[in-house]
Design a protein around this motif. Structure first.
Motif, PDB file in Angstrom:
ATOM      1  N   PHE A  20       0.763  -1.241  -0.007  1.00 32.95           N
ATOM      2  CA  PHE A  20       0.086  -0.025   0.075  1.00 32.95           C
ATOM      3  C   PHE A  20       0.899   1.250   0.034  1.00 32.95           C
ATOM      4  O   PHE A  20       1.849   1.091   0.632  1.00 32.95           O
ATOM      5  CB  PHE A  20      -0.838   0.105   1.378  1.00 32.95           C
ATOM      6  N   LEU A  21       0.428   2.395  -0.518  1.00 32.00           N
ATOM      7  CA  LEU A  21       0.723   3.587  -0.328  1.00 32.00           C
ATOM      8  C   LEU A  21      -0.509   4.344   0.097  1.00 32.00           C
ATOM      9  O   LEU A  21      -1.465   4.182  -0.643  1.00 32.00           O
ATOM     10  CB  LEU A  21       1.200   4.328  -1.687  1.00 32.00           C
ATOM     11  N   MET A  22      -0.198   4.967   1.358  1.00 32.08           N
ATOM     12  CA  MET A  22      -1.513   5.431   2.105  1.00 32.08           C
ATOM     13  C   MET A  22      -1.285   6.538   2.797  1.00 32.08           C
ATOM     14  O   MET A  22      -0.332   6.762   3.150  1.00 32.08           O
ATOM     15  CB  MET A  22      -2.327   4.509   2.773  1.00 32.08           C
ATOM     16  N   ASP A  23      -2.398   7.560   3.165  1.00 32.89           N
ATOM     17  CA  ASP A  23      -2.575   8.771   3.898  1.00 32.89           C
ATOM     18  C   ASP A  23      -2.283   8.149   5.335  1.00 32.89           C
ATOM     19  O   ASP A  23      -2.968   7.221   5.748  1.00 32.89           O
ATOM     20  CB  ASP A  23      -3.669   9.497   3.392  1.00 32.89           C
ATOM     21  N   ARG A  24      -1.277   8.702   6.070  1.00 34.99           N
ATOM     22  CA  ARG A  24      -1.223   8.204   7.354  1.00 34.99           C
ATOM     23  C   ARG A  24      -2.166   8.533   8.472  1.00 34.99           C
ATOM     24  O   ARG A  24      -2.203   7.933   9.486  1.00 34.99           O
ATOM     25  CB  ARG A  24       0.321   8.958   7.862  1.00 34.99           C
ATOM     26  N   ASP A  25      -3.017   9.643   8.115  1.00 32.42           N
ATOM     27  CA  ASP A  25      -4.022  10.098   8.943  1.00 32.42           C
ATOM     28  C   ASP A  25      -5.337   9.471   8.901  1.00 32.42           C
ATOM     29  O   ASP A  25      -6.279   9.869   9.455  1.00 32.42           O
ATOM     30  CB  ASP A  25      -3.904  11.596   8.695  1.00 32.42           C
ATOM     31  N   VAL A  26      -5.471   8.496   7.977  1.00 29.57           N
ATOM     32  CA  VAL A  26      -6.709   7.972   7.575  1.00 29.57           C
ATOM     33  C   VAL A  26      -6.434   6.493   7.976  1.00 29.57           C
ATOM     34  O   VAL A  26      -5.797   5.720   7.386  1.00 29.57           O
ATOM     35  CB  VAL A  26      -7.187   7.805   6.150  1.00 29.57           C
ATOM     36  N   ILE A  88      -5.232  10.498  -4.894  1.00 27.12           N
ATOM     37  CA  ILE A  88      -5.433  10.182  -3.450  1.00 27.12           C
ATOM     38  C   ILE A  88      -5.298  11.649  -2.666  1.00 27.12           C
ATOM     39  O   ILE A  88      -4.467  12.305  -3.202  1.00 27.12           O
ATOM     40  CB  ILE A  88      -4.210   9.100  -2.790  1.00 27.12           C
ATOM     41  N   GLY A  89      -5.786  11.609  -1.595  1.00 27.89           N
ATOM     42  CA  GLY A  89      -5.772  12.830  -0.734  1.00 27.89           C
ATOM     43  C   GLY A  89      -4.655  12.572   0.461  1.00 27.89           C
ATOM     44  O   GLY A  89      -4.966  11.348   1.103  1.00 27.89           O
ATOM     45  N   VAL A  90      -3.909  13.592   0.661  1.00 29.99           N
ATOM     46  CA  VAL A  90      -2.894  13.304   1.657  1.00 29.99           C
ATOM     47  C   VAL A  90      -3.145  14.246   2.782  1.00 29.99           C
ATOM     48  O   VAL A  90      -3.210  15.470   2.506  1.00 29.99           O
ATOM     49  CB  VAL A  90      -1.598  13.306   1.061  1.00 29.99           C
ATOM     50  N   ALA A  91      -3.272  14.065   3.936  1.00 31.16           N
ATOM     51  CA  ALA A  91      -3.463  14.846   5.080  1.00 31.16           C
ATOM     52  C   ALA A  91      -2.001  15.394   5.917  1.00 31.16           C
ATOM     53  O   ALA A  91      -0.866  15.005   5.250  1.00 31.16           O
ATOM     54  CB  ALA A  91      -4.292  14.247   6.377  1.00 31.16           C
ATOM     55  N   ARG A  92      -2.047  16.034   6.801  1.00 30.01           N
ATOM     56  CA  ARG A  92      -0.945  16.822   7.233  1.00 30.01           C
ATOM     57  C   ARG A  92       0.327  15.597   7.834  1.00 30.01           C
ATOM     58  O   ARG A  92       1.508  15.865   7.765  1.00 30.01           O
ATOM     59  CB  ARG A  92      -1.153  17.432   8.536  1.00 30.01           C
ATOM     60  N   GLY A  93      -0.154  14.326   8.032  1.00 29.62           N
ATOM     61  CA  GLY A  93       0.861  13.484   8.716  1.00 29.62           C
ATOM     62  C   GLY A  93       1.559  12.800   7.490  1.00 29.62           C
ATOM     63  O   GLY A  93       2.494  11.916   7.640  1.00 29.62           O
ATOM     64  N   GLY A  94       1.290  13.163   6.205  1.00 29.58           N
ATOM     65  CA  GLY A  94       2.164  12.566   5.231  1.00 29.58           C
ATOM     66  C   GLY A  94       1.493  11.048   4.708  1.00 29.58           C
ATOM     67  O   GLY A  94       0.416  10.918   4.843  1.00 29.58           O
ATOM     68  N   ILE A  95       2.414  10.328   4.115  1.00 30.90           N
ATOM     69  CA  ILE A  95       1.995   9.313   3.387  1.00 30.90           C
ATOM     70  C   ILE A  95       2.977   7.950   4.467  1.00 30.90           C
ATOM     71  O   ILE A  95       3.943   8.287   4.927  1.00 30.90           O
ATOM     72  CB  ILE A  95       2.112   8.875   2.273  1.00 30.90           C
ATOM     73  N   ALA A 107       7.092   5.716   7.214  1.00 33.15           N
ATOM     74  CA  ALA A 107       6.358   6.881   6.968  1.00 33.15           C
ATOM     75  C   ALA A 107       7.341   7.729   6.096  1.00 33.15           C
ATOM     76  O   ALA A 107       8.718   7.881   6.143  1.00 33.15           O
ATOM     77  CB  ALA A 107       6.233   7.574   8.310  1.00 33.15           C
ATOM     78  N   ILE A 108       6.649   8.615   5.368  1.00 33.63           N
ATOM     79  CA  ILE A 108       7.281   9.535   4.115  1.00 33.63           C
ATOM     80  C   ILE A 108       6.608  10.765   4.241  1.00 33.63           C
ATOM     81  O   ILE A 108       5.381  10.900   4.050  1.00 33.63           O
ATOM     82  CB  ILE A 108       7.237   8.954   2.686  1.00 33.63           C
ATOM     83  N   PRO A 109       7.433  11.812   4.912  1.00 36.33           N
ATOM     84  CA  PRO A 109       6.788  13.350   4.786  1.00 36.33           C
ATOM     85  C   PRO A 109       6.607  13.849   3.549  1.00 36.33           C
ATOM     86  O   PRO A 109       7.393  13.866   2.752  1.00 36.33           O
ATOM     87  CB  PRO A 109       7.678  14.064   5.598  1.00 36.33           C
ATOM     88  N   VAL A 110       5.172  14.327   3.386  1.00 30.16           N
ATOM     89  CA  VAL A 110       4.815  14.690   2.052  1.00 30.16           C
ATOM     90  C   VAL A 110       3.964  16.012   2.145  1.00 30.16           C
ATOM     91  O   VAL A 110       3.178  15.735   3.179  1.00 30.16           O
ATOM     92  CB  VAL A 110       4.448  14.055   0.825  1.00 30.16           C
ATOM     93  N   PRO A 111       3.872  17.046   1.502  1.00 33.50           N
ATOM     94  CA  PRO A 111       2.922  18.166   1.708  1.00 33.50           C
ATOM     95  C   PRO A 111       1.483  17.546   1.845  1.00 33.50           C
ATOM     96  O   PRO A 111       1.194  16.777   0.788  1.00 33.50           O
ATOM     97  CB  PRO A 111       3.050  19.406   0.994  1.00 33.50           C
ATOM     98  N   GLU A 112       0.642  18.068   2.623  1.00 34.43           N
ATOM     99  CA  GLU A 112      -0.600  17.873   2.523  1.00 34.43           C
ATOM    100  C   GLU A 112      -1.227  18.307   1.200  1.00 34.43           C
ATOM    101  O   GLU A 112      -0.935  19.439   0.587  1.00 34.43           O
ATOM    102  CB  GLU A 112      -1.387  18.668   3.659  1.00 34.43           C
TER     103      GLU A 112
END
Length: 139
Positions: A20-26, A88-95, A107-112
């Motif tokens: 998976f590649l996923m939003d960390r906040d969901v 996909i949507g990415v929140a503040r926590g990155g992916i 975990a990978i930090p990317v901009p929201e």
């Protein structure tokens, strides 16, 4: 055009034939993988990719995952083939990327924001990929 930036590249342990590649906040954002014959399946906050299994214990369940980012994807020179793209949507926590069942996530930090994710694999058949690349292009 600038070359894509490598955000992550590592061998991951894989269980249940997918990464998976996923939003960390969901926490419940995994795509419904359905019958499993798709190479890639998207949800609003994640993408799942079919990968190789362990051939009944005869092959290590390892898959190389590469994440590149930003700008248009360059044509891969390493034999990987494009198999799908989606948003996909990415929140503040990155992916995060990897396999949740094997507990091998990074975990990978990317901009929201919203991203087009292009998926590349080393094969065009389900349950056989040993190399997966995700390329993020911000909308």
């Amino acid at each position: 055009m600038n070359e894509p930036v490598v955000l992550h590249q590592r061998i991951h342990s894989v269980s249940h034939f997918q990464v998976f590649l996923m939003d960390r906040d969901v926490s419940d954002g995994h795509p419904d993988y359905g019958h499993g014959s798709s190479l890639a399946t998207f949800s609003p906050h994640a993408v799942a990719v079919s990968t190789a299994w362990d051939d009944n214990g005869t092959v290590e369940p390892h898959v190389e995952i590469i994440v590149t980012g930003f700008g248009a994807p360059a044509e891969p020179a390493d034999g990987l083939k494009p198999v799908a793209d989606g948003q996909i949507g990415v929140a503040r926590g990155g992916i995060q990327v990897g396999n949740a069942i094997a507990n091998d996530l990074h975990a990978i930090p990317v901009p929201e924001g919203r991203y087009v994710v292009t998926v590349y694999t080393d094969t065009l058949a389900p349950f056989t990929a040993r190399r997966v690349r995700f390329h993020l292009m911000r909308l």
